[in-house]
Design an enzyme around this catalytic site. Sequence first.
Site, PDB file in Angstrom:
ATOM      1  N   LYS A 180     -15.091 -46.986  10.822  1.00  0.00           N
ATOM      2  CA  LYS A 180     -16.611 -47.070  11.140  1.00  0.00           C
ATOM      3  C   LYS A 180     -17.762 -47.331  10.415  1.00  0.00           C
ATOM      4  O   LYS A 180     -18.775 -47.967  10.591  1.00  0.00           O
ATOM      5  CB  LYS A 180     -16.761 -45.300  11.625  1.00  0.00           C
ATOM      6  CG  LYS A 180     -16.165 -45.124  13.101  1.00  0.00           C
ATOM      7  CD  LYS A 180     -16.227 -46.047  14.399  1.00  0.00           C
ATOM      8  CE  LYS A 180     -15.561 -45.521  15.790  1.00  0.00           C
ATOM      9  NZ  LYS A 180     -16.166 -46.194  16.833  1.00  0.00           N
TER      10      LYS A 180
ATOM     11  N   TYR B 209     -10.301 -43.452   9.900  1.00  0.00           N
ATOM     12  CA  TYR B 209     -11.495 -43.430  10.866  1.00  0.00           C
ATOM     13  C   TYR B 209     -12.683 -43.746  10.277  1.00  0.00           C
ATOM     14  O   TYR B 209     -13.545 -44.585  10.684  1.00  0.00           O
ATOM     15  CB  TYR B 209     -11.164 -42.029  11.572  1.00  0.00           C
ATOM     16  CG  TYR B 209     -12.518 -42.092  12.596  1.00  0.00           C
ATOM     17  CD1 TYR B 209     -12.134 -42.622  13.884  1.00  0.00           C
ATOM     18  CD2 TYR B 209     -13.646 -41.295  12.543  1.00  0.00           C
ATOM     19  CE1 TYR B 209     -13.354 -42.308  14.730  1.00  0.00           C
ATOM     20  CE2 TYR B 209     -14.663 -41.200  13.251  1.00  0.00           C
ATOM     21  CZ  TYR B 209     -14.549 -41.702  14.474  1.00  0.00           C
ATOM     22  OH  TYR B 209     -15.453 -41.563  15.295  1.00  0.00           O
TER      23      TYR B 209
ATOM     24  N   SER C 200     -21.126 -40.604   5.626  1.00  0.00           N
ATOM     25  CA  SER C 200     -20.599 -39.307   4.896  1.00  0.00           C
ATOM     26  C   SER C 200     -19.346 -38.680   5.442  1.00  0.00           C
ATOM     27  O   SER C 200     -18.758 -38.847   6.279  1.00  0.00           O
ATOM     28  CB  SER C 200     -21.891 -38.350   5.097  1.00  0.00           C
ATOM     29  OG  SER C 200     -21.981 -37.795   6.492  1.00  0.00           O
TER      30      SER C 200
END
Length: 197
Positions: free
Chosen positions: A113, A109, A96
């Site tokens: 991830k 980033y 999210s």
Amino acid sequence: VAAALKGEAITCDLADPAAPAQLIEAASKNGPLALVCSNAGIGRNKRVLSESDDEMARVFAVNFFAGVRLAQAYAAALGEGARGRILFTASENSLSIPAAIKGRGLGAYAASKHALLAAAEWLRDEAAQLDVHVLMPGAVYTPLIAKALPDPNLAPPGLGLIMPERCAELALRGMDLGLFYIPTHAHIAADMRARSE
């Protein structure tokens, strides 16, 4: 820290493709590793449309490829019939865009991830010799955050900032419970509701 624990500190650059295997080999010299924590991560406050290929490649090299390579090297080092445990640190950004950090330019980033989380899900399905866990922390007072927020007491309440010790407690508790997904903040479930809907 390593000296206080009677441990050893090993310096390496996990963006180097050879570093994860070298790190596992060096760390295993006194015997098999019971747990590997793949915790390396770098972030950039840069909008996706402004990212260069080289900058984004380095983020993925550390945040995604290093974790995959650590798992590969660890599984190979375990040997026949041995079991191991690996904990990947993904992020609340894996699933999210948390309200407290919208507009901060964390697309590369978050994408790295998210990729790590997906790879860990597949690894859990494929690697019978590994117990796989994924830590999904919200805001933790690490050097990534400390650069922009020198005093953790001044953190906005909506950030839900926790200290590294609390994050470690939650990670260990989640592993003890046998959880695959280990979130550190209650808002993570609410933040990803839009995706599930």
